[in-house]
Design an enzyme around this catalytic site. Structure first.
Site, PDB file in Angstrom:
ATOM      1  N   TRP A  95     -24.039  25.055 -65.860  1.00 39.90           N
ATOM      2  CA  TRP A  95     -23.944  26.452 -65.438  1.00 39.90           C
ATOM      3  C   TRP A  95     -22.579  26.996 -65.854  1.00 39.90           C
ATOM      4  O   TRP A  95     -21.541  26.507 -65.393  1.00 39.90           O
ATOM      5  CB  TRP A  95     -24.068  26.578 -63.917  1.00 39.90           C
TER       6      TRP A  95
ATOM      7  N   GLU B 113     -26.762  43.705 -47.664  1.00 35.55           N
ATOM      8  CA  GLU B 113     -27.550  42.978 -46.667  1.00 35.55           C
ATOM      9  C   GLU B 113     -26.690  42.441 -45.527  1.00 35.55           C
ATOM     10  O   GLU B 113     -27.222  42.025 -44.497  1.00 35.55           O
ATOM     11  CB  GLU B 113     -28.284  41.808 -47.353  1.00 35.55           C
TER      12      GLU B 113
ATOM     13  N   THR C  71     -30.561  49.455 -51.052  1.00 39.76           N
ATOM     14  CA  THR C  71     -29.764  48.719 -52.011  1.00 39.76           C
ATOM     15  C   THR C  71     -30.539  48.660 -53.324  1.00 39.76           C
ATOM     16  O   THR C  71     -31.723  48.344 -53.345  1.00 39.76           O
ATOM     17  CB  THR C  71     -29.404  47.311 -51.472  1.00 39.76           C
TER      18      THR C  71
ATOM     19  N   LYS D  63     -26.866  29.462 -68.660  1.00 38.84           N
ATOM     20  CA  LYS D  63     -27.227  28.038 -68.644  1.00 38.84           C
ATOM     21  C   LYS D  63     -27.090  27.478 -70.048  1.00 38.84           C
ATOM     22  O   LYS D  63     -27.950  27.649 -70.896  1.00 38.84           O
ATOM     23  CB  LYS D  63     -28.628  27.852 -68.087  1.00 38.84           C
TER      24      LYS D  63
END
Lengths: 546, 546
Positions: free
Chosen positions: A448, A335, A188, A443
Site C-alpha cells: 500500500w 459522520e 455529506t 496498490k
C-alpha cells in the site's frame, strides 16, 4: 449485569443534555461580549439572547413546530448562529444546506430531509427559483438578506428575517425534551452516489462541545481555545456545524466574528481589525489566504488556526509558522460531528526538529474518543507508528447512521465501530497519522503506497504550487502513482526526472517507500476540488485516466 | 412535544457515559506518566492500567459482583485512586467512608449503605474491632497497609491488597451497562441528625469531570488545570471524591501525587520534591500549611491551589499570594458532586485592587450549572451584587436525593431545584458571593447579618488567629453576633472595644452593615471543627450559648 440504578426523588430535576443548556451561562455571564458580522453589524450577547428568543417566537408564528425540519441557506452570519440555537431549542431539526452543491443535489437534499421551512439568503434565490416547481415539502420561505432592497423573486416569502424578529416577543419558554432528540442534519458528498444525510442529537452536540472545551482548553501552551480568545470561523457553517466551534465559542462566551461569504482580502482585514485569535479551515482556504498580499502585512502573531478536512502539508505549515501564527491539525469527518483528534504539541517538542511534523500529524484523541486501527477482518493492527490499518472509532457524538439509508448505515457501523474509511498509523504516544483514504491508496506490487505522503513530499518541491496523486493501472505493478502537478506562477514546470530525483532524497532517508520511484508526472492547469474544498480524486481519475 | 428522536442503526454503538471511558485515553496516551504515593511508591500509568485490571479481578475473586457496595477506609493513596476506577467499573458502588467520624457514626454509615465488602487501612482496624459484633452487612474485609508486618487483628481478613493484586490477572473485560448506574456513595455530616448518604451515577461523574476540564482548562491565565500540571490533592478522597479531581487529573493524564495522611511538613516536602502545581483544600488545611516553617522556604511560585468547603478570607488569600502561589476559590457541597462555581479572575482584574476580593468570592458557574437566587417562596432575587437569597441549583451532577431518606430528599429538591442552604448574592457578571449558611445567618432587628462577612473582617485584625461568629439571642434585637476569637501566639488578646473599633472602619466604608456594631466578643482557646475541617457552629452554640 445487575448493577443498581440511582434512585430519583420525585421532585428532583433530571437534567437533560440540551442545546439550550449550553446557551444560558455565557449569555448571562458575558452580557457585554460582542458578536460581529462582517462590517455590517455588531451586537452584544445580551442582544444575542433576545434575538434567539425572538427568532423562536418568529419561527413559531411562521408555523414551525417541534419535529419539523428547518433548512438554512446562508453564508457564515450572525443569523446562522442564531439558527444554530433557536431551531433545535424549539425541538425542530436544523438542516444546514450545502450551498456549494448543484441545484439538482440541493433539490435532492431538501426532498430527502423533508424540509418544512427554508430560510434563504437572497443570493441563493435563483437556485431555488430554478428547482421551485419540484420542491414538494417546503411550506414556507423566510428571506435572509444584508440588502435594504433585496431583489424581487418568484418565491412566495413568509417574510424577511429582521422584520419577523422585530415583530416577535423577546421571551420564549424553551421546554425540556428528550436529549436524544434530533437537533441537526446535513449531507455529506461522498465520492460515490448522491449525498448522504447524517444527523446529531442534542446530547451528541452538548458532549461534542464539552469534549472540545476540555481538549482545546487543557492544552498546555499551543493551540488553546480559552475564555478571552476572539473566534472567527473559516469552515462554512453548513459544513459539520462549522466543526461545532460556534457552540464551543458560545459556551466560552468569547467575542465571535462571522465573515459572510469567504474572500481572502476581507477575511484578513477582519482578522486584523477584530483581533481574531482562533480560526479553523481546510487547506484550500489557507492556501487562498497565504496567496493574498495582506497575509504578509497583518499581525498574525496571536492567531491560532486549526486545519482539517485534508492533510496539512509541511510546506504550508512552515509558511504559516513563519508569520508567527500557531497552525495545527485536527481530524474528523461529517459522520463524526466532526472532531476526533487534535494535534497539540507538548512543551518539550515545541521548537524541536519534530515540531512541524507533529503539527501536521492528525493529533491525539480528545476525551472520550476511542480509536482502533484494524485490518479488513477487524483484527487490531499494532500502534507502532509504522503499520497501517483502517481507523475505526467510538465516541459519544457519532452519527448513528445515514438518514433513511439502511445499507450504508450498516456498512458505516460494521462490527459496532464507525468506519472512517481512512488508512492511518498510530504511534506509541497515540499520535495518529492519516496516510490515505482506503479507496485512494495506491496498490503497487502488493504494497500500500500512500497518495497523501507522496503529495506531501512533492509539495515541498520549490516549483510546485499544488499536487494530487492518483493510482494509474499498470500491467507490471498493478498500480503506479501519477502526480498531477500545478506549477507556481513564474516557475518553470519541473520535469518528471527532477521530481523523481526530488522524492528520491526522501526515499533514501527512509521517509517514503521505494515504490514511490515508479512515479509518473503530468503538469496540469488546476486540480479539481469537491464542494467543501477537498481534492476530488473521483473527477481527477475520470479526467486523467478515463 | 412531538420532537423526533435520532434513529439508531442496529450495529451502531450507543456510547454510555461510564467511568471506564474516562480511564482509557490517558492510560493509553501517557504510558510513562507517573503516579506517586508519599515516599513509598512510584509507578507509571502503564502500571496503573494493569493494577486497575488486577484489582477488578482480585475483587471479583473475593466475591464482589455488580450492584454490591465496596467500602474503603484509607488515607489518600494510589490504592484509593485504583478503587475510584475499578470498583465502579465493575458495576459495584464505591462507598468512601469518612474516617474522621466516630465509631458509632461509621457503624451507622456501613449499616445504612449496606456495605458488602470493606477495604481497610491497618490504622483503622481498632475502630472496626470496636464495632465488629454489630456490623451485619459486610461479608469480607481486605487489608490495606504500607507496613511489611501489619499488626495482628481480630477482623477476619480475605487478604492483603498488594498480595491479592499480585495473584490476579492483569486483564479484565469491563462490560458496558446503564450510565445511570450508581457509582459512588458517601455520607455528609450535616449539622443536625445522623449523617445523610448522597450518591452519584457514572453519567454524573463523567459529566462533572468534563465540566471541570472545560472550566479549569479554558481559564485564560490564572487557576488553570492543564495537561502538564502535577496534581496533589489535599482534600481527603473520602470527601466528595476529593472534589472529583482525581478523575479530572486522570483524564488529563498528568502526574499525580498522593500524600497519605495529612501532615504539613511531609506535604510541603512532597510539593517541593515532586513539583506539584495543582492542589485543592479547605482553609483549615491551608492554615496548617501556612503555619509550618517550610511554607516560607519552598518555591510555591508554580503552585495553584483551589480553596473550598468554607470561605477563603482575604488575609489568608494575601498570605498565599505573597508566597507567589495562585490561590482561588471554588464552591460546592457534598450534594453537588461537588463543583458548581470557580473564581477565575479575568486578565484585566489581575493585579488590580479587586484581585484579592475576586479570588475570595465563590466565582462563576462552570459549564451547564444553572444558579438561581430565591426567597422562601422561590421568587427570584435580583442579581445586583447586593440583595441576598438562597442559592438553588440545577446541574447534570447533583445527587438525586439522600439515600433511603425520602423526607430530606424532598426538602433538598423542593420546587425542582436543589437547595444549597447557602445565602448568597450574585453580581451582574454572575460572580457568586456566599454570605452565610441559612441557619447561621444572624437575624438582628429584622435584617440578615452574615456571620461569614463578620468573620472575614475580624480575621483581618492583627492579633486574631481564628474567629467564629454565632448568633446569641437578645431581648431587644432578636439576635446579636457573638465572636469567638483565638488569639495569635504571643499577641495580646484584643479587647471587645478594640474589635468593635476595628470593624467600625469597615462599617464606615459601607462594607459591613451597621448591625455588626452589636458585636459581643469572647476569647477562646480553640474553635471546634467538623470532621471535614469546617467550623462546627452547632457545637459552638451548645458550648458557648448552652
Amino acid at each position: 449485569m445487575t448493577a443498581t440504578l440511582i434512585q430519583r426523588t420525585a421532585s428532583a430535576y433530571t437534567y437533560p443534555l440540551l442545546i439550550k443548556n449550553m446557551f444560558l451561562a455565557p449569555v448571562v455571564d458575558n452580557p457585554d461580549q460582542e458578536i460581529v458580522y462582517r462590517d455590517h453589524l455588531r451586537y452584544t450577547y445580551r442582544d444575542f439572547r433576545q434575538r434567539v428568543h425572538r427568532l423562536a417566537n418568529a419561527l413559531t408564528a411562521v408555523g414551525v413546530k417541534p419535529g419539523d425540519t428547518v433548512a438554512v441557506m446562508d453564508w457564515d452570519s450572525h443569523r446562522y448562529l442564531e439558527c444554530f440555537f433557536a431551531v433545535p431549542m424549539l425541538g425542530a431539526v436544523l438542516h444546514t444546506i450545502n450551498v456549494r452543491l448543484s441545484p439538482e443535489q440541493i433539490l435532492y437534499t431538501i426532498d430527502h430531509a423533508e424540509d418544512d421551512y427554508l430560510l434563504i439568503n437572497d443570493e441563493f434565490l435563483p437556485v431555488i427559483e430554478q428547482i421551485k416547481g419540484r420542491i414538494d415539502t417546503v411550506k414556507r420561505y423566510v428571506l435572509l438578506t444584508d440588502l435594504d432592497n433585496p431583489p424581487a423573486t418568484a418565491i412566495p416569502l413568509a417574510g424577511e428575517y429582521e422584520d419577523l424578529l422585530s415583530r416577535a416577543d423577546d421571551h420564549f419558554d424553551f421546554e425540556d425534551f428528550d436529549e436524544n432528540t434530533r437537533a441537526t442534519t446535513f449531507y455529506t458528498t461522498g465520492t460515490t452516489g448522491m449525498p448522504k444525510g447524517v444527523y446529531f442529537s442534542h446530547r451528541q452536540l452538548v458532549l461534542h462541545t464539552l469534549g472540545n472545551l476540555a481538549a482545546f482548553g487543557t492544552a498546555t501552551h499551543q493551540g488553546r481555545f480559552h475564555q478571552q480568545d476572539v473566534y472567527l470561523p473559516l469552515t462554512p457553517m453548513f459544513h459539520v456545524h462549522a466543526w461545532g466551534m460556534p457552540y464551543v465559542a458560545t459556551s466560552l462566551g468569547v467575542k465571535q466574528v462571522y465573515p459572510g461569504k469567504y474572500a481572502p482580502g476581507p477575511i484578513l482585514q477582519l482578522i486584523a481589525r477584530e483581533g481574531a485569535t482562533f480560526s479553523h479551515c481546510v487547506p484550500t482556504i489557507m492556501h487562498m489566504l497565504i496567496n493574498h498580499p495582506s497575509f504578509e502585512e497583518i499581525d498574525l502573531s496571536r492567531w491560532k488556526v486549526l486545519i482539517g478536512g485534508s492533510a496539512l502539508t509541511k510546506a504550508m505549515c512552515q509558511k504559516v509558522l513563519n508569520r508567527g501564527a500557531d497552525i495545527f491539525t485536527g481530524y474528523g469527518m461529517s459522520e463524526t460531528c466532526p472532531i476526533l483528534t487534535v494535534a497539540h504539541v507538548h512543551r518539550d517538542d515545541l521548537e524541536s526538529d519534530e515540531e512541524v511534523a507533529l503539527r501536521c500529524k492528525t493529533g491525539r484523541p480528545i476525551p472520550l474518543v476511542q480509536l482502533r486501527l484494524v485490518d479488513e477482518q477487524m483484527n487490531d493492527i499494532p500502534k507502532n507508528g509504522e503499520e497501517v490499518g483502517e481507523l475505526v472509532v467510538r465516541a459519544p457524538w457519532l452519527t448513528q447512521g445515514y438518514l433513511k439509508d439502511q445499507r450504508n448505515s450498516e456498512n458505516l457501523w460494521k462490527g459496532g465501530y464507525l468506519h472512517t474509511g481512512d488508512v492511518a498509523n498510530i504511534n506509541p504516544e497515540n499520535y495518529v497519522t492519516i496516510t490515505d483514504r482506503i479507496k485512494d491508496v495506491i496498490k503497487t506490487g502488493g504494497e500500500w503506497l500512500s497518495s497523501l505522503e507522496l503529495e506531501d513530499v512533492i509539495g515541498l518541491h520549490p516549483a510546485v504550487a499544488e499536487v494530487a496523486v492518483i493510482g494509474m493501472s499498470d500491467k507490471k505493478w498493478g498500480e503506479r502513482p501519477l502526480a498531477l502537478v500545478v506549477t507556481k506562477k513564474d516557475a518553470t514546470p519541473p520535469t518528471p526526472r527532477q521530481l523523481v530525483s526530488h522524492i528520491n532524497q526522501f526515499i533514501e532517508k527512509g521517509l517514503l517507500s521505494k515504490q514511490a520511484m515508479l512515479l509518473k508526472v503530468r503538469v496540469v492547469e488546476s486540480i479539481d476540488k469537491t464542494s467543501v474544498g477537498k481534492i476530488d480524486k473521483k473527477t481527477l481519475r475520470v479526467k486523467h485516466l478515463g
